[in-house]
Design a protein around this motif. Structure first.
Motif, PDB file in Angstrom:
ATOM      1  N   TRP A  43       0.685  -1.309  -0.009  1.00  0.00           N
ATOM      2  CA  TRP A  43      -0.253   0.073  -0.439  1.00  0.00           C
ATOM      3  C   TRP A  43       0.918   1.360  -0.553  1.00  0.00           C
ATOM      4  O   TRP A  43       0.272   1.948  -0.574  1.00  0.00           O
ATOM      5  N   ARG A  44       1.818   1.133   0.774  1.00  0.00           N
ATOM      6  CA  ARG A  44       3.070   2.161   0.817  1.00  0.00           C
ATOM      7  C   ARG A  44       3.435   2.479  -1.158  1.00  0.00           C
ATOM      8  O   ARG A  44       4.003   3.797  -0.899  1.00  0.00           O
ATOM      9  N   LEU A  45       3.301   1.753  -1.739  1.00  0.00           N
ATOM     10  CA  LEU A  45       3.753   2.267  -3.605  1.00  0.00           C
ATOM     11  C   LEU A  45       1.853   2.973  -4.238  1.00  0.00           C
ATOM     12  O   LEU A  45       3.096   2.809  -5.185  1.00  0.00           O
ATOM     13  N   TYR A  46       1.295   3.040  -3.397  1.00  0.00           N
ATOM     14  CA  TYR A  46       0.076   3.492  -3.931  1.00  0.00           C
ATOM     15  C   TYR A  46      -0.218   5.266  -3.703  1.00  0.00           C
ATOM     16  O   TYR A  46       0.298   5.586  -2.368  1.00  0.00           O
ATOM     17  N   ASN A  47      -0.305   6.304  -4.798  1.00  0.00           N
ATOM     18  CA  ASN A  47      -0.147   7.634  -4.760  1.00  0.00           C
ATOM     19  C   ASN A  47      -1.898   7.918  -4.243  1.00  0.00           C
ATOM     20  O   ASN A  47      -1.946   9.351  -3.369  1.00  0.00           O
ATOM     21  N   PHE A  48      -2.601   7.563  -4.932  1.00  0.00           N
ATOM     22  CA  PHE A  48      -4.122   8.392  -4.516  1.00  0.00           C
ATOM     23  C   PHE A  48      -4.803   7.275  -3.727  1.00  0.00           C
ATOM     24  O   PHE A  48      -4.335   6.087  -4.272  1.00  0.00           O
ATOM     25  N   TRP A  49      -5.825   7.636  -3.210  1.00  0.00           N
ATOM     26  CA  TRP A  49      -7.023   6.611  -2.370  1.00  0.00           C
ATOM     27  C   TRP A  49      -8.216   6.289  -2.203  1.00  0.00           C
ATOM     28  O   TRP A  49      -8.875   8.516  -2.043  1.00  0.00           O
ATOM     29  N   GLY A  50      -9.161   6.080  -2.681  1.00  0.00           N
ATOM     30  CA  GLY A  50     -10.348   6.217  -1.988  1.00  0.00           C
ATOM     31  C   GLY A  50     -10.793   6.317  -0.541  1.00  0.00           C
ATOM     32  O   GLY A  50      -9.804   6.350  -0.018  1.00  0.00           O
ATOM     33  N   GLN A  51     -12.003   6.867  -0.365  1.00  0.00           N
ATOM     34  CA  GLN A  51     -12.480   6.971   1.300  1.00  0.00           C
ATOM     35  C   GLN A  51     -12.768   5.336   1.714  1.00  0.00           C
ATOM     36  O   GLN A  51     -12.903   5.556   2.782  1.00  0.00           O
ATOM     37  N   GLY A  52     -13.326   3.827   0.111  1.00  0.00           N
ATOM     38  CA  GLY A  52     -13.707   2.901   1.516  1.00  0.00           C
ATOM     39  C   GLY A  52     -14.527   2.624   1.163  1.00  0.00           C
ATOM     40  O   GLY A  52     -15.793   3.746   1.314  1.00  0.00           O
ATOM     41  N   THR A  53     -14.862   1.612   0.806  1.00  0.00           N
ATOM     42  CA  THR A  53     -16.210   0.988   1.328  1.00  0.00           C
ATOM     43  C   THR A  53     -16.272  -0.796   2.144  1.00  0.00           C
ATOM     44  O   THR A  53     -14.779  -1.144   1.873  1.00  0.00           O
ATOM     45  N   GLN A  54     -17.372  -0.684   2.711  1.00  0.00           N
ATOM     46  CA  GLN A  54     -16.971  -1.287   3.866  1.00  0.00           C
ATOM     47  C   GLN A  54     -18.078  -2.440   3.329  1.00  0.00           C
ATOM     48  O   GLN A  54     -19.013  -2.998   2.819  1.00  0.00           O
ATOM     49  N   VAL A  55     -17.516  -3.589   3.463  1.00  0.00           N
ATOM     50  CA  VAL A  55     -17.732  -5.098   3.741  1.00  0.00           C
ATOM     51  C   VAL A  55     -17.734  -6.188   4.793  1.00  0.00           C
ATOM     52  O   VAL A  55     -16.914  -6.632   5.245  1.00  0.00           O
ATOM     53  N   THR A  56     -19.289  -6.590   5.055  1.00  0.00           N
ATOM     54  CA  THR A  56     -18.862  -6.909   6.381  1.00  0.00           C
ATOM     55  C   THR A  56     -19.624  -8.783   5.990  1.00  0.00           C
ATOM     56  O   THR A  56     -20.561  -8.763   5.462  1.00  0.00           O
ATOM     57  N   VAL A  57     -18.898 -10.093   6.492  1.00  0.00           N
ATOM     58  CA  VAL A  57     -19.591 -10.804   6.177  1.00  0.00           C
ATOM     59  C   VAL A  57     -19.941 -11.874   7.702  1.00  0.00           C
ATOM     60  O   VAL A  57     -19.294 -12.223   8.501  1.00  0.00           O
ATOM     61  N   SER A  58     -21.287 -12.186   7.193  1.00  0.00           N
ATOM     62  CA  SER A  58     -21.664 -13.109   8.830  1.00  0.00           C
ATOM     63  C   SER A  58     -21.314 -14.159   8.658  1.00  0.00           C
ATOM     64  O   SER A  58     -21.681 -15.115   7.398  1.00  0.00           O
ATOM     65  N   ALA A  59     -20.949 -15.674   9.632  1.00  0.00           N
ATOM     66  CA  ALA A  59     -21.373 -16.408   9.722  1.00  0.00           C
ATOM     67  C   ALA A  59     -22.789 -17.309   9.468  1.00  0.00           C
ATOM     68  O   ALA A  59     -24.001 -16.634   9.572  1.00  0.00           O
TER      69      ALA A  59
END
Length: 124
Positions: free
Chosen positions: A108-124
């Motif tokens: 990840w340290r080699l990346y210059n630009f980032w989005g804000q993220g999207t949450q993924v939740t997986v339940s059993a």
């Protein structure tokens, strides 16, 4: 500058699927390589998959194990991550990122630009 916006996260049960999308804009020539990363509370951000152009790909095989597919549609300026057979350990915030590197790094340290993220939740 490259702007990135993720979507497609959500909550699914074990074995379910999700398709993440990341629309990118701005100086897209600075997005030679793109990748998906994830981070869960208390853990370091880790690389999931990366792509250079539309055909050169790399995966974190220690946990992806053939379940995820990264792709890129340059005509639509969109990066995708198809995730199948999801497991509870896949629960995390997923980020899209772009790098000026002509490679497919998972650091990840080699990346210059980032989005804000999207949450993924997986339940059993």
């Amino acid at each position: 500058q490259v702007q990135l916006m993720e979507s497609g996260g959500g909550s699914v049960r074990t074995g379910g699927s999700l398709r993440l999308s990341c629309v990118f804009s701005g100086n897209i020539y600075s997005a030679a390589g793109m990748g998906w990363f994830r981070q869960s509370p208390g853990n370091e951000r880790e690389g999931v998959a990366a792509i250079y152009g539309t055909a050169t790909t790399r995966y974190a095989e220690n946990f992806v194990k053939g379940r995820f597919t990264i792709s890129r549609d340059n005509a639509k300026n969109t990066l995708f991550l198809q995730m199948d057979n999801l497991e509870p350990d896949d629960t995390a915030m997923y980020y899209c990122a772009a790098t000026t590197s002509f490679d497919v790094p998972l650091d990840w340290r080699l990346y210059n630009f980032w989005g804000q993220g999207t949450q993924v939740t997986v339940s059993a």
